[in-house]
Design a protein around this motif. Structure first.
Motif, PDB file in Angstrom:
ATOM      1  N   LYS A   1      15.020   0.919 -22.630  1.00 19.59           N
ATOM      2  CA  LYS A   1      16.095   0.161 -21.973  1.00 19.59           C
ATOM      3  C   LYS A   1      16.472   0.820 -20.655  1.00 19.59           C
ATOM      4  O   LYS A   1      16.624   0.157 -19.622  1.00 19.59           O
ATOM      5  N   ASP A   2      16.597   2.153 -20.673  1.00 19.59           N
ATOM      6  CA  ASP A   2      16.908   2.894 -19.449  1.00 19.59           C
ATOM      7  C   ASP A   2      15.752   2.804 -18.448  1.00 19.59           C
ATOM      8  O   ASP A   2      15.971   2.680 -17.243  1.00 19.59           O
ATOM      9  N   TYR A   3      14.526   2.855 -18.950  1.00 20.37           N
ATOM     10  CA  TYR A   3      13.351   2.781 -18.082  1.00 20.37           C
ATOM     11  C   TYR A   3      13.332   1.467 -17.307  1.00 20.37           C
ATOM     12  O   TYR A   3      13.194   1.455 -16.074  1.00 20.37           O
ATOM     13  N   PHE A   4      13.485   0.353 -17.985  1.00 25.28           N
ATOM     14  CA  PHE A   4      13.407  -0.941 -17.315  1.00 25.28           C
ATOM     15  C   PHE A   4      14.625  -1.235 -16.452  1.00 25.28           C
ATOM     16  O   PHE A   4      14.554  -2.086 -15.561  1.00 25.28           O
ATOM     17  N   ALA A   5      15.731  -0.532 -16.696  1.00 28.88           N
ATOM     18  CA  ALA A   5      16.926  -0.744 -15.865  1.00 28.88           C
ATOM     19  C   ALA A   5      16.672  -0.360 -14.409  1.00 28.88           C
ATOM     20  O   ALA A   5      17.387  -0.814 -13.506  1.00 28.88           O
ATOM     21  N   GLN A   6      15.640   0.457 -14.158  1.00 36.36           N
ATOM     22  CA  GLN A   6      15.360   0.904 -12.788  1.00 36.36           C
ATOM     23  C   GLN A   6      14.604  -0.150 -11.977  1.00 36.36           C
ATOM     24  O   GLN A   6      14.608  -0.117 -10.753  1.00 36.36           O
ATOM     25  N   PHE A   7      13.921  -1.073 -12.670  1.00 38.15           N
ATOM     26  CA  PHE A   7      12.946  -1.930 -11.984  1.00 38.15           C
ATOM     27  C   PHE A   7      13.551  -3.216 -11.445  1.00 38.15           C
ATOM     28  O   PHE A   7      14.474  -3.783 -12.023  1.00 38.15           O
ATOM     29  N   ASN A   8      12.964  -3.668 -10.338  1.00 38.12           N
ATOM     30  CA  ASN A   8      13.247  -4.993  -9.802  1.00 38.12           C
ATOM     31  C   ASN A   8      11.904  -5.687  -9.629  1.00 38.12           C
ATOM     32  O   ASN A   8      10.995  -5.135  -8.998  1.00 38.12           O
ATOM     33  N   TYR A   9      11.781  -6.876 -10.178  1.00 37.69           N
ATOM     34  CA  TYR A   9      10.514  -7.611 -10.120  1.00 37.69           C
ATOM     35  C   TYR A   9      10.570  -8.753  -9.104  1.00 37.69           C
ATOM     36  O   TYR A   9       9.669  -9.579  -9.054  1.00 37.69           O
ATOM     37  N   GLY A  10      11.620  -8.759  -8.287  1.00 38.08           N
ATOM     38  CA  GLY A  10      11.722  -9.725  -7.199  1.00 38.08           C
ATOM     39  C   GLY A  10      11.312  -9.094  -5.880  1.00 38.08           C
ATOM     40  O   GLY A  10      10.745  -8.000  -5.841  1.00 38.08           O
ATOM     41  N   LEU A  11      11.615  -9.768  -4.799  1.00 33.00           N
ATOM     42  CA  LEU A  11      11.280  -9.227  -3.475  1.00 33.00           C
ATOM     43  C   LEU A  11      12.220  -9.852  -2.445  1.00 33.00           C
ATOM     44  O   LEU A  11      11.805 -10.603  -1.570  1.00 33.00           O
ATOM     45  N   ASP A  12      13.526  -9.534  -2.593  1.00 36.09           N
ATOM     46  CA  ASP A  12      14.492 -10.074  -1.646  1.00 36.09           C
ATOM     47  C   ASP A  12      14.466  -9.251  -0.361  1.00 36.09           C
ATOM     48  O   ASP A  12      13.659  -8.321  -0.209  1.00 36.09           O
ATOM     49  N   LEU A  13      15.324  -9.585   0.576  1.00 36.29           N
ATOM     50  CA  LEU A  13      15.273  -8.977   1.908  1.00 36.29           C
ATOM     51  C   LEU A  13      15.408  -7.461   1.868  1.00 36.29           C
ATOM     52  O   LEU A  13      14.725  -6.753   2.616  1.00 36.29           O
ATOM     53  N   THR A  14      16.263  -6.951   0.973  1.00 37.01           N
ATOM     54  CA  THR A  14      16.431  -5.501   0.868  1.00 37.01           C
ATOM     55  C   THR A  14      15.111  -4.824   0.512  1.00 37.01           C
ATOM     56  O   THR A  14      14.743  -3.793   1.089  1.00 37.01           O
ATOM     57  N   TYR A  15      14.403  -5.414  -0.431  1.00 30.25           N
ATOM     58  CA  TYR A  15      13.132  -4.825  -0.859  1.00 30.25           C
ATOM     59  C   TYR A  15      12.035  -5.049   0.172  1.00 30.25           C
ATOM     60  O   TYR A  15      11.156  -4.199   0.346  1.00 30.25           O
ATOM     61  N   VAL A  16      12.081  -6.162   0.873  1.00 31.98           N
ATOM     62  CA  VAL A  16      11.132  -6.383   1.979  1.00 31.98           C
ATOM     63  C   VAL A  16      11.302  -5.302   3.040  1.00 31.98           C
ATOM     64  O   VAL A  16      10.320  -4.755   3.561  1.00 31.98           O
ATOM     65  N   MET A  17      12.559  -4.956   3.344  1.00 33.46           N
ATOM     66  CA  MET A  17      12.817  -3.908   4.354  1.00 33.46           C
ATOM     67  C   MET A  17      12.256  -2.564   3.888  1.00 33.46           C
ATOM     68  O   MET A  17      11.684  -1.816   4.685  1.00 33.46           O
ATOM     69  N   GLY A  18      12.410  -2.235   2.607  1.00 36.00           N
ATOM     70  CA  GLY A  18      11.848  -0.989   2.092  1.00 36.00           C
ATOM     71  C   GLY A  18      10.332  -0.993   2.150  1.00 36.00           C
ATOM     72  O   GLY A  18       9.713   0.023   2.490  1.00 36.00           O
ATOM     73  N   LEU A  19       9.732  -2.138   1.838  1.00 39.33           N
ATOM     74  CA  LEU A  19       8.271  -2.265   1.903  1.00 39.33           C
ATOM     75  C   LEU A  19       7.786  -2.100   3.337  1.00 39.33           C
ATOM     76  O   LEU A  19       6.775  -1.413   3.593  1.00 39.33           O
ATOM     77  N   GLU A  20       8.479  -2.712   4.282  1.00 37.41           N
ATOM     78  CA  GLU A  20       8.101  -2.580   5.689  1.00 37.41           C
ATOM     79  C   GLU A  20       8.236  -1.136   6.162  1.00 37.41           C
ATOM     80  O   GLU A  20       7.412  -0.659   6.962  1.00 37.41           O
ATOM     81  N   LYS A  21       9.245  -0.423   5.659  1.00 38.84           N
ATOM     82  CA  LYS A  21       9.411   0.992   6.007  1.00 38.84           C
ATOM     83  C   LYS A  21       8.204   1.806   5.518  1.00 38.84           C
ATOM     84  O   LYS A  21       7.641   2.625   6.262  1.00 38.84           O
ATOM     85  N   TYR A  22       7.801   1.567   4.289  1.00 36.23           N
ATOM     86  CA  TYR A  22       6.654   2.283   3.715  1.00 36.23           C
ATOM     87  C   TYR A  22       5.370   1.978   4.487  1.00 36.23           C
ATOM     88  O   TYR A  22       4.636   2.892   4.889  1.00 36.23           O
ATOM     89  N   LEU A  23       5.097   0.698   4.712  1.00 34.71           N
ATOM     90  CA  LEU A  23       3.862   0.319   5.409  1.00 34.71           C
ATOM     91  C   LEU A  23       3.867   0.831   6.846  1.00 34.71           C
ATOM     92  O   LEU A  23       2.834   1.248   7.384  1.00 34.71           O
ATOM     93  N   GLY A  24       5.041   0.812   7.479  1.00 36.48           N
ATOM     94  CA  GLY A  24       5.149   1.342   8.841  1.00 36.48           C
ATOM     95  C   GLY A  24       4.835   2.821   8.906  1.00 36.48           C
ATOM     96  O   GLY A  24       4.131   3.281   9.815  1.00 36.48           O
ATOM     97  N   LEU A  25       5.328   3.592   7.929  1.00 35.95           N
ATOM     98  CA  LEU A  25       5.036   5.027   7.904  1.00 35.95           C
ATOM     99  C   LEU A  25       3.563   5.279   7.603  1.00 35.95           C
ATOM    100  O   LEU A  25       2.968   6.221   8.141  1.00 35.95           O
TER     101      LEU A  25
END
Length: 272
Positions: free
Chosen positions: A229-253
């Protein structure tokens, strides 16, 4: 017929547990993330939850399905760097990298090179902590292999890469995205959209029935109900703008540190 990649790790159960595999529209190929990366690039499957890094390698050819990912904002619990010594002392040492991941391998390099200022040597190996520690001072494991190693070897330094990324950037981290070759849209756009809807429905059902997911994880790997229960509480299986920004940060680096040859642009389909 759409051939999709099926990742067997527990962190992907919310995507696959309720997916209607008997649908005539679907044919599933089971593999670890690096297996799907290669299969999609070679045309052996049509769609998969590939490593975010692999999308970065093929961004001109691929499109991303919206609202689907494997992401966290902080701790991930199953992308772990095991070490005999603290991170700050890695200069010139050897780090063994799992051969099952692309995103996490390059996230490790970003964290060590860019944020900790250390430059170890790397070897790529199958996921076996004992054998990795025989050749290296640290070892990167992902997925179920990482969970099992953390339960069996709590006596070494264990660094959670999602936590480390958030600590240094304040950003979410997306490990996998659902992608497909854009060339398929010419003839199979309707099929791709139907599969996309099946994936969204499977995800929604799983998130509304997490007890079923947790019980399946216990059947697969053991562990307590509260652990999962604690393990899955960390995950997000969507991809809203906040997560898109994090993905762009990673790919940019990845691009800025010469891990990718070009700066990726995210292209989503269907457009919303």
């Amino acid at each position: 017929m759409i051939r999709i990649g099926h990742n067997p790790n527990t962190n992907m159960l919310p995507m696959f547990h309720f997916l209607q595999k008997e649908q005539p529209l679907l044919e599933c190929a089971i593999a670890e993330p690096t297996g799907h990366n290669a299969m999609l690039a070679e045309g052996r499957i049509d769609m998969a939850p590939i490593s975010a890094f692999s999308y970065g390698e093929h961004w001109r050819e691929y499109a991303v399905l919206p609202n689907l990912s494997v992401s966290t904002k902080g701790r991930v619990g199953s992308i772990l760097l095991f070490s005999k010594v603290p991170l700050e002392t890695f200069e010139g040492l050897t780090v063994a990298l799992s051969d099952a991941s692309a995103t996490s391998v390059n996230l490790t390099k970003i964290l060590l090179h860019h944020y900790y200022g250390v430059h170890p040597h790397y070897v790529t190996m199958p996921a076996n902590l004992k054998e990795m520690f025989e050749k290296a001072q640290a070892a990167l494991l992902i997925g179920d292999a990482a969970i099992q190693a953390a339960l069996l070897h709590p006596d070494c330094f264990i660094y959670d890469l999602g936590e480390e990324w958030f600590k240094h950037t304040g950003c979410s981290m997306t490990y996998a995205v659902w992608a497909f070759p854009k060339r398929l849209l010419a003839e199979q756009a309707a099929e791709i959209e139907k599969v996309y809807q099946l994936l969204l429905e499977a995800k929604a059902k799983a998130l509304n029935h997490m007890e079923d997911i947790i019980l399946e994880c216990q059947r697969m790997l053991g562990g307590s109900f509260d652990f999962w229960k604690d393990y899955f509480a960390q995950f997000n299986y969507g991809l809203d703008l906040t997560y898109v920004m994090g993905l762009e940060k990673y790919l940019g680096l990845c691009y800025e540190l010469n891990l990718l040859s070009s700066r990726p642009v995210l292209e989503f389909w269907p457009k919303e």
